[in-house]
Design a protein around this motif. Structure first.
Motif, PDB file in Angstrom:
ATOM      1  N   ASP A 198     -11.938   7.343  -8.946  1.00 50.80           N
ATOM      2  CA  ASP A 198     -12.453   8.099  -7.802  1.00 50.80           C
ATOM      3  C   ASP A 198     -13.230   7.186  -6.856  1.00 50.80           C
ATOM      4  O   ASP A 198     -13.107   7.296  -5.628  1.00 50.80           O
ATOM      5  N   GLU A 199     -14.035   6.301  -7.421  1.00 54.42           N
ATOM      6  CA  GLU A 199     -14.832   5.390  -6.602  1.00 54.42           C
ATOM      7  C   GLU A 199     -13.938   4.435  -5.815  1.00 54.42           C
ATOM      8  O   GLU A 199     -14.158   4.196  -4.620  1.00 54.42           O
ATOM      9  N   LEU A 200     -12.918   3.894  -6.474  1.00 52.18           N
ATOM     10  CA  LEU A 200     -11.998   2.989  -5.795  1.00 52.18           C
ATOM     11  C   LEU A 200     -11.209   3.734  -4.716  1.00 52.18           C
ATOM     12  O   LEU A 200     -10.867   3.162  -3.678  1.00 52.18           O
ATOM     13  N   GLY A 201     -10.951   5.018  -4.949  1.00 52.85           N
ATOM     14  CA  GLY A 201     -10.226   5.819  -3.988  1.00 52.85           C
ATOM     15  C   GLY A 201     -10.989   6.091  -2.710  1.00 52.85           C
ATOM     16  O   GLY A 201     -10.399   6.530  -1.710  1.00 52.85           O
TER      17      GLY A 201
ATOM     18  N   ARG B  68      -5.493   0.795   2.237  1.00 57.68           N
ATOM     19  CA  ARG B  68      -5.937  -0.582   1.985  1.00 57.68           C
ATOM     20  C   ARG B  68      -4.718  -1.483   2.074  1.00 57.68           C
ATOM     21  O   ARG B  68      -3.783  -1.343   1.282  1.00 57.68           O
ATOM     22  N   THR B  69      -4.705  -2.382   3.007  1.00 58.37           N
ATOM     23  CA  THR B  69      -3.581  -3.294   3.156  1.00 58.37           C
ATOM     24  C   THR B  69      -4.034  -4.722   2.869  1.00 58.37           C
ATOM     25  O   THR B  69      -5.231  -4.988   2.711  1.00 58.37           O
ATOM     26  N   PHE B  70      -3.087  -5.633   2.822  1.00 57.43           N
ATOM     27  CA  PHE B  70      -3.355  -7.019   2.412  1.00 57.43           C
ATOM     28  C   PHE B  70      -4.504  -7.641   3.195  1.00 57.43           C
ATOM     29  O   PHE B  70      -4.479  -7.729   4.413  1.00 57.43           O
ATOM     30  N   MET B  71      -5.555  -8.054   2.484  1.00 57.11           N
ATOM     31  CA  MET B  71      -6.718  -8.771   2.984  1.00 57.11           C
ATOM     32  C   MET B  71      -7.461  -8.028   4.085  1.00 57.11           C
ATOM     33  O   MET B  71      -8.178  -8.630   4.886  1.00 57.11           O
TER      34      MET B  71
ATOM     35  N   ARG C 163     -13.318  -5.364  -0.178  1.00 57.73           N
ATOM     36  CA  ARG C 163     -14.373  -4.605  -0.871  1.00 57.73           C
ATOM     37  C   ARG C 163     -13.866  -4.089  -2.218  1.00 57.73           C
ATOM     38  O   ARG C 163     -14.590  -4.122  -3.220  1.00 57.73           O
ATOM     39  N   ALA C 164     -12.628  -3.611  -2.240  1.00 56.32           N
ATOM     40  CA  ALA C 164     -12.049  -3.127  -3.502  1.00 56.32           C
ATOM     41  C   ALA C 164     -11.950  -4.262  -4.512  1.00 56.32           C
ATOM     42  O   ALA C 164     -12.229  -4.074  -5.705  1.00 56.32           O
TER      43      ALA C 164
ATOM     44  N   ASN D  20      -5.353 -12.625  -4.945  1.00 53.73           N
ATOM     45  CA  ASN D  20      -5.265 -11.927  -6.230  1.00 53.73           C
ATOM     46  C   ASN D  20      -6.588 -12.050  -6.981  1.00 53.73           C
ATOM     47  O   ASN D  20      -7.195 -13.121  -7.021  1.00 53.73           O
ATOM     48  N   VAL D  21      -7.036 -10.949  -7.591  1.00 51.31           N
ATOM     49  CA  VAL D  21      -8.288 -10.938  -8.350  1.00 51.31           C
ATOM     50  C   VAL D  21      -7.959 -11.112  -9.829  1.00 51.31           C
ATOM     51  O   VAL D  21      -7.112 -10.397 -10.373  1.00 51.31           O
ATOM     52  N   HIS D  22      -8.644 -12.066 -10.483  1.00 53.35           N
ATOM     53  CA  HIS D  22      -8.388 -12.386 -11.888  1.00 53.35           C
ATOM     54  C   HIS D  22      -9.625 -12.147 -12.741  1.00 53.35           C
ATOM     55  O   HIS D  22     -10.746 -12.403 -12.312  1.00 53.35           O
ATOM     56  N   GLY D  23      -9.421 -11.655 -13.945  1.00 53.24           N
ATOM     57  CA  GLY D  23     -10.473 -11.559 -14.939  1.00 53.24           C
ATOM     58  C   GLY D  23      -9.995 -12.214 -16.224  1.00 53.24           C
ATOM     59  O   GLY D  23      -8.869 -11.967 -16.654  1.00 53.24           O
ATOM     60  N   ARG D  24     -10.832 -13.039 -16.835  1.00 52.22           N
ATOM     61  CA  ARG D  24     -10.368 -13.887 -17.940  1.00 52.22           C
ATOM     62  C   ARG D  24     -11.360 -13.930 -19.100  1.00 52.22           C
ATOM     63  O   ARG D  24     -12.568 -13.908 -18.898  1.00 52.22           O
TER      64      ARG D  24
END
Length: 571
Positions: free
Chosen positions: A136-139, A150-153, A159-160, A182-186
């Motif tokens: 919901d928050e991301l929406g 939300r479109t590219f960059m 913000r998302a 691209n967002v990465h989590g590792r």
């Protein structure tokens, strides 16, 4: 009614509409009715003052399942006379009947009610409540007022991405953004040298979008990893799960546990889909950086506006080494009605249909709308209208256009007749004034998926343009061949889904559905790098790319549990 036993007039029809999320037992001649309210069974007193019937349905518990009971109240004497002894016996029998029914339903419902101990292994706070809150928050992160976009960059996309990074870090992942946004989590696993598993989906949206497309896959993956962190298993994964851009960041021993939020899948801004995943798969051409949007801003400009300075060499370095990757999985809403129809929250994807995206520009002669005779006009807008109708006819009835020749055989035509879909998604004209015959109808974007159809469409298209004395230019903006998902990954996802649903209900599950995807996904691009698997999640009415897009909270939960079960096989 004297002497009639309550079950003699009962409607014995038991209806279970899983796709409608309702379980109903009609109960006649009962002095009491039973229903499920939340997680409790309640016994309701019947109204015996009239012969009217009533039905009640519960609130929605697990998987949106509602239990409804219809009660037909007794009227000992419809004429107002005192009740007979037989009526009293019938009343007593009805009460006993309902008590027995109550016991039966209690046993059935027990599979949907779990103790606090079971809730501890289901992690509803993380996989359901927090996941739904985050969706919901991301929406709400949008570039537009009143609808989601939300479109590219774009500012909202950035913000998302920042919000997703926070949630990744909350799950114990180290995060960064690569040279294509691209967002990465590792997180490191036990064996940093093992081949990596990639998990991802996209953070961009279409115009006037729903909140689940793309975001659901990201959030469920992060939630599953957060559960592993909370149970102390995050660092104990046998096989690394990775979404990092090893080449670009030059990280030694980059095989890790990661989730990727791809920067662009929809292709709304630049009419070029899979920008994020194609770069990691090594299939994005350098020329893509020079593609411009409607405002003349190029992909390169959009990245630099967000302090990402990418050169052509950096783009090439984004590609993963195929030898370092074990596979890729993606969770996504189905965007179709099949799972709802068969009554399952989850389904395994067998394959993804191919698709082609065309841009057709029709040029004619611009002129005054009130003075140029109809017989002398070269109107590109009316020509474009005829082309649109042509496409619809061709895709509805391909047998009327395609012949049994070297390009089309009997089986091909039969397949096309049942599976082909074509869409005109956008059209605009220049100068776009009500009193001006357009000089150009452009951005006539066509989506379809079969080479034989494209060949015939081109032939017919040029014939229409010639007949109307206008010119036509056809450009291919996107091509993606059909992709089959890996059998081993699909089997593991099916087992994980089975385990998740059994864990939630406590009951043995039926076979998990295996279905095809008519929509394109990042998995198509990633298939050029490694084997892929996909898990679909039921959505209401099969609606997507719309604000009406909806996934039940419990189905979000089921998807998170399935990802968790999949990852636990690597612990």
């Amino acid at each position: 009614m004297a002497g009639r036993r309550p079950w003699e007039s009962c409607d014995n029809n038991l209806t279970k509409l899983w796709s409608g999320h309702q379980l109903a037992w009609p109960v006649a001649n009962a002095q009491s009715a039973i229903h499920l309210e939340g997680s409790k069974l309640q016994l309701l007193e019947a109204n015996t003052s009239s012969g009217a019937s009533a039905c009640g349905c519960s609130a929605a518990p697990l998987f949106g399942l509602r239990v409804c009971f219809c009660k037909l109240s007794l009227s000992p004497s419809l004429s107002g006379q005192p009740a007979t002894q037989d009526s009293a016996m019938a009343i007593s029998s009805s009460i006993l009947f309902c008590y027995l029914l109550f016991s039966l339903i209690s046993n059935v419902a027990s599979s949907f009610m779990y103790s606090d101990d079971r809730r501890d292994v289901l992690f509803p706070q993380i996989l359901k409540e927090e996941a739904v809150t985050r969706l919901d928050e991301l929406g709400k992160v949008s570039d537009a007022n009143g609808y989601l976009q939300r479109t590219f960059m774009s500012p909202a996309s950035v913000r998302a991405g920042n919000l997703i990074r926070q949630w990744m870090e909350d799950a114990g992942l180290r995060t960064w953004v690569d040279h294509l946004g691209n967002v990465h989590g590792r997180v490191e696993g036990l064996n940093a040298s093992a081949q990596a598993l990639l998990i991802g989906s996209h953070l961009d949206t279409v115009v006037d979008a729903g909140i689940f497309d793309g975001s659901l896959g990201i959030i469920t993956a992060i939630s599953a990893l957060k559960v592993l962190k909370s149970t102390g298993k995050l660092g104990k994964l046998k096989r690394p799960v990775e979404g990092a851009s090893c080449g670009a960041l030059l990280i030694p021993g980059c095989r890790t546990l990661q989730v990727i939020a791809f920067s662009d899948e929809e292709g709304v801004r630049f009419q070029s889909t899979f920008l994020g995943s194609a770069a990691l798969a090594g299939i994005l051409p350098v020329s893509a950086l020079r593609v411009s949007d409607k405002s003349g801003v190029t992909v390169l400009d959009a990245l630099r506006e967000n302090s990402i300075d990418i050169a052509e060499e950096s783009l090439l370095q984004l590609k993963y080494d195929p030898a370092s990757v074990w596979g890729y999985i993606e969770v996504h809403i189905e965007q179709g009605p099949v799972l709802e129809w068969v009554g399952f929250p989850l389904g395994v994807v067998q394959g993804i249909a191919g698709q082609t995206r065309l841009k057709v520009t029709v040029r004619g002669s611009q002129g005054h709308a009130g003075t140029v005779p109809m017989s002398m006009r070269q109107d590109p807008m009316t020509a474009a209208a005829e082309l649109i109708v042509l496409l619809e006819r061709l895709c509805k009835h391909p047998k009327d256009f395609l012949s049994y020749d070297g390009r089309s055989n009997c089986s091909t035509l039969e397949s096309l007749s049942s599976s082909l879909v074509c869409t005109v998604g956008e059209i605009s004209s220049w100068p776009s004034a009500s009193n001006v015959i357009p000089g150009e109808a452009r951005n006539l974007s066509l989506d379809d998926g079969r080479e034989t159809v494209l060949y015939e469409l081109s032939n017919q298209l040029y014939q229409i343009c010639e007949k109307r004395s206008v010119s036509c230019i056809v450009e291919r903006k996107h091509d993606a061949n059909a992709v089959m998902c890996d059998a081993d990954l699909s089997s593991q996802l099916k087992s994980a889904s089975y385990a998740a649903l059994k864990r939630m209900t406590g009951a043995t599950q039926h076979e998990i559905p295996v279905i095809m995807s008519g929509a394109g996904h990042d998995a198509m691009a990633m298939s050029h790098l490694t084997k892929v698997g996909m898990l679909f999640v039921r959505c209401r009415g099969g609606i997507s790319h719309s604000p009406a897009e909806h996934v039940l909270d419990d189905d979000v939960w089921a998807a998170g549990l399935a990802v968790l079960a999949f990852l636990e096989t690597h612990v």
